[in-house]
Design an enzyme around this catalytic site. Sequence first.
Site, mmCIF file in Angstrom:
data_model
loop_
_atom_site.group_PDB
_atom_site.id
_atom_site.type_symbol
_atom_site.label_atom_id
_atom_site.label_comp_id
_atom_site.label_asym_id
_atom_site.label_seq_id
_atom_site.Cartn_x
_atom_site.Cartn_y
_atom_site.Cartn_z
ATOM 1 N N ASP A 1 45.293 19.752 -36.087
ATOM 2 C CA ASP A 1 45.760 20.866 -35.275
ATOM 3 C C ASP A 1 44.555 21.588 -34.675
ATOM 4 O OD1 ASP A 1 47.481 22.918 -34.290
ATOM 5 O OD2 ASP A 1 47.100 24.099 -36.084
ATOM 6 N N ASP B 1 44.472 25.530 -33.134
ATOM 7 C CA ASP B 1 44.387 26.936 -33.553
ATOM 8 C C ASP B 1 44.604 27.075 -35.052
ATOM 9 O OD1 ASP B 1 44.313 28.787 -30.973
ATOM 10 O OD2 ASP B 1 45.669 27.121 -30.543
ATOM 11 N N ASP C 1 47.747 24.474 -40.037
ATOM 12 C CA ASP C 1 47.788 25.779 -40.706
ATOM 13 C C ASP C 1 49.112 26.509 -40.604
ATOM 14 O OD1 ASP C 1 47.380 26.311 -37.832
ATOM 15 O OD2 ASP C 1 47.160 28.391 -38.504
#
Length: 254
Positions: free
Chosen positions: A32, A34, A206
């Site tokens: 991922d 961000d 996240d």
Amino acid sequence: MAYLIPMDISPHPTKRIAPPPLELRKHAVFVDFDGTLVDIAPRPDAIVVPSGLARRLNQLRARMDDAFAVVSGRSLHELETFLTGFNGLMIGSHGAEARGIEPPLAHAIPGLPFVQSELAAFAASRGLLYEHKPHGGAIHYRHAPESAETVSVFVHHLLERSPGFEVQPAKMAYELRPAGVSKDKALARLWQEAQFADRIPAYLGDDSTDEPALLWAQENGGFGIKIGEGESAACHRLAQPADVHAWLAAAVEG
């Protein structure tokens, strides 16, 4: 209409165990953006990309014979802008866009302009941040967390008037995106590419938007790595993006 079905993200019994060392010839890595490669910022356009990140990702990709991809909720255009110089596979908009594979993963839905204009108008009327995306849009309320319920109610009411879309909750945001688009489906499509054959998948993310992909990696013989706090089905965890960079770098430098 399509509603996002809540998934079980109960804490994995070994979720705080550090991930195994990355093996460049054995693993396939999907990461991922961000909150994983870069720290979360108050606004999506305020992130700070670590110096030399694209160069380091290219080095890693080359050592892994291209068995590496960035998988993000960001638009593909934004990813290419923030990672200028990175030449590897990219998945944008939660799987609605892709660079490096054909055909495109998703097509625009007829009601897209209506959804985008409604989201933008609502955000503007309440001083919130609207994020335009090629296949949908998002409202961010990080600077006004008391607006969470109001945004949720509005987005779900908009969904009732917008067939073909789903609500995608994220960190301090709600998004409408095409139904059937998700990061796990994107991984399944990537997995058909020749460079991933006979490798073990590892996914790093996240957010709640990453949970389907974390589970996909584990259900397909690999492992998920949750970045930061919060419940997750991932079997491993790293505390912050700096730890992600260290984990990746250890394999290249070792």
